[in-house]
Design an enzyme around this catalytic site. Structure first.
Site, mmCIF file in Angstrom:
data_model
loop_
_atom_site.group_PDB
_atom_site.id
_atom_site.type_symbol
_atom_site.label_atom_id
_atom_site.label_comp_id
_atom_site.label_asym_id
_atom_site.label_seq_id
_atom_site.Cartn_x
_atom_site.Cartn_y
_atom_site.Cartn_z
ATOM 1 C CB CYS A 22 -24.753 -43.952 0.073
ATOM 2 S SG CYS A 22 -24.321 -43.766 1.801
ATOM 3 N N GLY B 265 -19.045 -47.663 -2.657
ATOM 4 C CA GLY B 265 -19.183 -47.027 -3.959
ATOM 5 C C GLY B 265 -20.482 -47.449 -4.605
ATOM 6 C CB SER B 266 -21.635 -47.107 -8.049
ATOM 7 O OG SER B 266 -20.559 -47.735 -8.698
ATOM 8 C CB THR B 267 -25.247 -50.969 -6.977
ATOM 9 O OG1 THR B 267 -25.727 -50.483 -5.722
ATOM 10 C CG2 THR B 267 -25.735 -52.392 -7.163
ATOM 11 C CG ASP B 268 -23.835 -50.441 -12.155
ATOM 12 O OD1 ASP B 268 -24.678 -51.270 -11.751
ATOM 13 O OD2 ASP B 268 -24.120 -49.500 -12.933
ATOM 14 C CB VAL B 269 -17.871 -50.129 -8.971
ATOM 15 C CG1 VAL B 269 -16.467 -50.535 -8.579
ATOM 16 C CG2 VAL B 269 -17.813 -49.159 -10.147
ATOM 17 N N GLY B 270 -19.568 -52.352 -7.270
ATOM 18 C CA GLY B 270 -19.637 -53.378 -6.225
ATOM 19 C C GLY B 270 -19.848 -54.757 -6.834
ATOM 20 C CD GLU C 236 -26.820 -44.040 -5.336
ATOM 21 O OE1 GLU C 236 -26.070 -44.723 -6.053
ATOM 22 O OE2 GLU C 236 -26.637 -43.865 -4.128
HETATM 23 P P1 NDP Z 1 -17.776 -45.654 -7.780
HETATM 24 O O1 NDP Z 1 -18.317 -47.007 -7.570
HETATM 25 O O2 NDP Z 1 -17.656 -45.152 -9.153
HETATM 26 O O3 NDP Z 1 -16.313 -45.550 -7.143
HETATM 27 C C1 NDP Z 1 -16.032 -45.882 -5.815
HETATM 28 C C2 NDP Z 1 -14.557 -46.158 -5.685
HETATM 29 O O4 NDP Z 1 -14.230 -47.326 -6.441
HETATM 30 C C3 NDP Z 1 -13.663 -45.066 -6.237
HETATM 31 O O5 NDP Z 1 -12.499 -44.990 -5.476
HETATM 32 C C4 NDP Z 1 -13.372 -45.566 -7.634
HETATM 33 O O6 NDP Z 1 -12.218 -45.004 -8.184
HETATM 34 C C5 NDP Z 1 -13.203 -47.037 -7.380
HETATM 35 N N1 NDP Z 1 -13.427 -47.886 -8.545
HETATM 36 C C6 NDP Z 1 -14.045 -47.602 -9.717
HETATM 37 N N2 NDP Z 1 -14.047 -48.686 -10.536
HETATM 38 C C7 NDP Z 1 -13.422 -49.683 -9.849
HETATM 39 C C8 NDP Z 1 -13.124 -51.049 -10.138
HETATM 40 N N3 NDP Z 1 -13.480 -51.619 -11.279
HETATM 41 N N4 NDP Z 1 -12.497 -51.780 -9.197
HETATM 42 C C9 NDP Z 1 -12.154 -51.242 -8.017
HETATM 43 N N5 NDP Z 1 -12.398 -49.948 -7.689
HETATM 44 C C10 NDP Z 1 -13.029 -49.182 -8.589
HETATM 45 O O7 NDP Z 1 -18.641 -44.718 -6.855
HETATM 46 P P2 NDP Z 1 -18.534 -43.165 -6.697
HETATM 47 O O8 NDP Z 1 -17.153 -42.765 -6.343
HETATM 48 O O9 NDP Z 1 -19.170 -42.542 -7.888
HETATM 49 O O10 NDP Z 1 -19.410 -42.944 -5.379
HETATM 50 C C11 NDP Z 1 -20.761 -42.855 -5.414
HETATM 51 C C12 NDP Z 1 -21.397 -44.166 -5.008
HETATM 52 O O11 NDP Z 1 -20.967 -44.560 -3.704
HETATM 53 C C13 NDP Z 1 -22.896 -44.042 -4.924
HETATM 54 O O12 NDP Z 1 -23.509 -45.116 -5.539
HETATM 55 C C14 NDP Z 1 -23.149 -44.061 -3.419
HETATM 56 O O13 NDP Z 1 -24.418 -44.497 -3.097
HETATM 57 C C15 NDP Z 1 -22.082 -44.953 -2.922
HETATM 58 N N6 NDP Z 1 -21.826 -44.742 -1.502
HETATM 59 C C16 NDP Z 1 -22.251 -45.685 -0.607
HETATM 60 C C17 NDP Z 1 -22.092 -45.509 0.751
HETATM 61 C C18 NDP Z 1 -22.535 -46.558 1.728
HETATM 62 O O14 NDP Z 1 -22.099 -46.526 2.882
HETATM 63 N N7 NDP Z 1 -23.379 -47.494 1.359
HETATM 64 C C19 NDP Z 1 -21.475 -44.286 1.284
HETATM 65 C C20 NDP Z 1 -21.058 -43.376 0.270
HETATM 66 C C21 NDP Z 1 -21.237 -43.607 -1.082
HETATM 67 P P3 NDP Z 1 -12.350 -43.610 -8.989
HETATM 68 O O15 NDP Z 1 -13.081 -42.660 -8.133
HETATM 69 O O16 NDP Z 1 -10.992 -43.193 -9.162
HETATM 70 O O17 NDP Z 1 -13.093 -43.917 -10.245
#
Ligand code: NDP
Length: 825
Positions: A300, A244-249, A397
């Protein structure tokens, strides 16, 4: 009369919709309400019901529930219950389950593709030809790893219950990237799909049930970020795998800090797409179409930063604009479109916000004239030129169909621009001059580099980031490690016979009176407060141990910045010297010295590093008895045990010298016209926190392991027995180790290690103490998302370094860069 030729010239595309009947049937025409898939059955769930709609036309697809803490609890319990039997099945039986899943994905690929297109908005052509076949490929490939796990990963076992959280851009593919290796390694899984795109995961659950995957092995809990957070917090989860996103990571890094949970993070990127004047420009233009507008740019690793050599910029952009005019944007189920819809209104607004900010910053935004549908969330392909380097449109991004173009003059400038980002996920290099491409590929800091190609993925090749794009790999052998841990007890087995005495002593170094200074002494004393005999620089000639050590920073012995030192007592409680009490300033100096040495040392050949380490080993061997004597005196272990440790230290340095030019990468055979070089690259600056168990062997072996792979090190000596590590400086000094390559600090760990953990120029932490401070350090590491290794499993026995431990140290000291190069026909 219309001529055939005229007809061809005026031909236009008509709609070629893929039927959505199958999907409508599965979704009960939008009436279906899904709950969670837990323990092999569909639960009722009592969380809020949420609808999922097609972003292309707003049609209702179905409803699902937000998972509550209780749902997550149930799912984790089901996964834990299923774990022993799933592991007992063995690799062969697990592999057959994975093959079955792969086949079922293939058999139902049309339904999967349509569901994915409808739910995410992606073009059916992409879902059909990329997402679904690749998802099946991951299960096939990992069925193979399940079969081979016992022989290919001896001494390792599954981590346990794995919590997996995935984003919305490649819903089924991200599931496959995570579930397939986890199950192959023998783990059980709780997966949370993204809120916008839960459907293909729910369909997959149905398939898993039909194929007879044992209940509880796979659990799917739908929901939003709160559900994900509940999973990350759950004590029953042994590992979190997040994409997912770097912030949530970053949030997840903090939330898991100190819990002992394993963690892998696949995060965002702002990947450079580098076009040299020697490139085939038409091919590069097609590459951009794939690299930036695949999945509407919601990728991503999208090559969203075009770096083009100044001499061909105009021509390149002209050709690109002409090509962009022909990109067709339309309903996701239309087989003849190139781009579908943006996933939802929020994401569309976010992208538009970036464009507005770019315009404000002085950028020119260009979009082709071709119409985009008015209903649904559509955006045209977009080119942005003239943006200042500091504009958010260049640095952040966007995750949308936006390409930002910049120019460079020389290859060196191209590399500098490519690396001018906090991310490091991927890069594409375009040139017909293969020497140039292969010269630039190692210089770009990214987990994947594509040469004359882009956005190629395969299960045989690991994928993952450098820097703030995260850590860990998915795919290939390198991805399997993420789901394995050393077999419990292997440390004890490895510590068998020859050095048993030393091992015993090391486990209980403090029997009898503890040579630990009193708290007031630990608090340190300024030189002027101490009697002359106890202050810096005044060696007691009769006893070389009784003198004040110094820090070693940038190849020089340095007094601590604060001027404080900590008196040391030997095992009998007799004062035996002083060690510097390092502070934040010393840490910063050491990291700065390491940063200066990092590039040159990283660029040395394995051959040279081996020679230097052999020299170090020889020098250490000459003084082994001296180290043994110090060790025995300060720790109180027997002379025999101390001697065993000193000799183990020498052995270890020889071992890592031997590995310096042998820890090769691999060539993955990826099923395209490519080979993929999996290169082991140094991680950079490694901050090492030495434990008390083996103050000589632990310190020097960890340093040697890091150095052998081209890393530089900042070592914090054991807090309890720091003298031997500081004495090692004399050996390091005389062994041709370039200044700054190793830096040695001492003092109170609480005062120095947090600064190292938080420092943005430290790339990795190795913590061999594993206490509360380790957890704090994990939390502090979230700033630049550095890799952290806390040896909580006690996998390393420094007194008898097993092959397993050696392999682990080498692996931790490297990260894999996969370079895709065209090959064959
Ligand atoms: P988010 O980080 O917003 O969400 C990713 C997942 O985490 C979703 O299932 C989301 O739930 C969940 N989530 C959100 N907040 C939390 C939390 N506090 N604790 C645990 N889980 C949480 O990313 P996006 O869904 O917007 O995806 C886009 C991002 O993913 C981009 O930054 C992209 O670059 C990255 N990405 C990276 C890849 C890689 O292999 N490096 C591949 C594909 C994407 P919910 O959706 O329900 O909010």
């Amino acid at each position: 009369m219309t001529q055939v030729r005229d007809a061809f010239q005026t031909l236009d595309y008509g709609p070629a919709p893929e039927s959505h009947e199958l999907a409508a049937e599965w979704l009960h025409s939008g009436e279906r309400v899904f709950a969670h898939y837990i323990g092999g059955r569909w639960t009722d769930g009592d969380g809020t019901v949420h609808q999922t709609r097609c972003p292309g036309d707003g049609q209702l697809l179905g409803s699902f529930r937000y998972g509550t803490d209780e749902d997550v609890d149930q799912a984790v319990a089901a996964a834990a219950e299923a774990l022993p039997e799933w592991q007992a099945l063995g690799g062969h039986a697990r592999s057959r389950h994975l093959y079955r899943l792969a086949r079922q994905i293939q058999k139902r690929s049309r339904l999967f593709a349509v569901v994915e297109s409808l739910d995410n908005g992606k073009a059916i052509r992409e879902a059909r030809d990329l997402d679904i076949p690749l998802a099946a490929r991951h299960f096939y490939h990992h069925a193979g790893w399940a079969q081979l796990a016992a022989t290919e990963f001896p001494g390792y076992e599954p981590v346990g219950v794995v919590g997996q959280i995935i984003p919305w851009n490649f819903p089924l593919l991200m599931l496959a990237w995570k579930v397939a290796p986890a199950l192959a390694a023998g783990n059980t899984v709780v997966l949370k799909p993204a809120e916008c795109t839960p459907l293909s995961a729910l369909l997959f659950a149905e398939v898993a049930r039909e194929t007879g995957l044992p209940p509880g092995v796979l659990n799917i809990v739908t929901g939003d970020g709160a559900t994900g957070a509940a999973l990350t917090r759950h004590d029953g989860v042994a590992k979190i795998a997040f994409t997912g996103s770097t912030d949530v990571g970053r949030e997840i890094r903090r939330a898991t800090a100190g819990t002992g949970r394993h963690l892998s993070l696949e995060l965002g990127g702002k990947s450079p797409f580098v076009v040299f004047e020697s490139a085939d420009l038409d091919a590069a233009v097609e590459g951009i179409v794939d690299g930036v507008w695949l999945n509407q740019g919601q990728v991503c690793c999208a090559g969203s930063r075009l770096l083009v050599q100044e001499s061909v910029e105009q021509e390149m952009l002209d050709r690109l604009r002409a090509r962009m005019e022909r990109i067709r944007v339309g309903h996701p189920l239309d087989k003849s479109i190139d781009m579908g819809a943006i996933v939802d209104a929020t994401q569309k607004e976010r992208i538009e916000g970036f464009l507005a900010a770019g315009t404000e910053d002085g950028a020119t935004i260009w979009q082709p004239d071709a119409a985009v549908p008015e209903d649904g969330f559509f955006l045209p392909p977009t080119l942005c030129t003239g943006a200042p380097a500091s504009s958010t449109i260049v640095t952040d991004e966007i995750f949308g169909p936006v390409l930002v173009s910049l120019t460079f003059r020389t290859p060196a400038e191209a590399v500098a621009l490519a690396n001018d980002t906090r991310y490091g996920l991927a890069a594409s290099i375009w040139t017909e001059d293969l020497s140039l491409a292969l010269d630039v590929a190692p210089a770009i800091k990214a987990g994947t580099v594509w040469v004359n190609c882009t956005n190629l993925f395969d299960a045989a090749s690991g994928f993952g980031g450098y820097r703030e794009s995260g850590f860990g790999r998915e795919g290939g052998r390198e991805g399997m490690w993420e789901y394995l841990k050393p077999v419990a007890g292997s440390r004890r087995e490895a510590a068998a016979a020859p050095t048993a005495e030393a091992a015993d002593v090391a486990r209980e170094p403090s029997t009898g009176s503890l040579p630990r200074p009193a708290p007031e002494q630990l608090a340190g004393s300024a030189p002027e407060e101490l009697p002359p005999s106890a202050t810096g620089g005044r060696d007691a000639p009769s006893d070389p141990i009784d003198r004040t050590r110094k820090l070693w920073i940038g190849g020089r012995q340095k007094r601590p910045d604060g001027g404080y030192s900590i008196p040391q007592l030997d095992a009998r409680g007799t004062p035996c010297g002083e060690v510097p009490r390092g502070n934040r300033k010393d840490v910063r100096n050491a990291v700065e010295a390491a940063a200066k040495a990092r590039g040159p040392w990283g660029a040395t050949t394995g051959h040279l590093r081996a020679q230097i380490l052999y020299f170090l080993a020889e020098n250490l061997a000459v003084r082994a008895d001296e180290f043994a004597a110090t060790l025995s005196r300060v720790t109180g272990v027997s002379e025999a045990a101390a001697s065993a440790e000193a000799h183990a230290a020498v052995q270890a340095v020889f071992t890592f010298a031997a590995w310096a030019d042998k820890y090769d990468g691999q060539v993955h055979s990826t099923p395209f016209r490519n080979v993929t070089f999996a290169m082991n690259e140094p991680v950079g600056t490694v901050a090492i926190r030495s434990g008390d168990a083996a103050p000589v062997a632990g310190t020097i072996a960890s340093v040697a392991a890091a150095l052998s792979q081209g890393n530089v090190a900042v070592v914090v000596a054991s807090e309890r027995f720091p003298l031997p590590a500081l004495d090692l400086v004399q050996v390091l000094e005389t062994s041709d180790i370039p200044p700054g390559t190793v830096n040695v600090l001492s003092g109170i760990h609480d005062e120095v290690f947090p600064t190292l953990a938080a420092h943005d120029d430290v790339d990795q932490l190795w913590d061999f103490v594993a206490d509360d401070l380790s957890g704090r350090a994990e939390g502090l590491s979230a700033g630049n998302l550095k890799r952290v290794w806390v040896d909580r499993e006690g996998a390393i026995n420094w007194l008898a370094l097993s092959d397993l431990a050696t392999g682990m140290l080498l692996r931790k000291g490297t990260r894999v860069k996969n370079i895709w190069v065209p090959y064959g026909v």
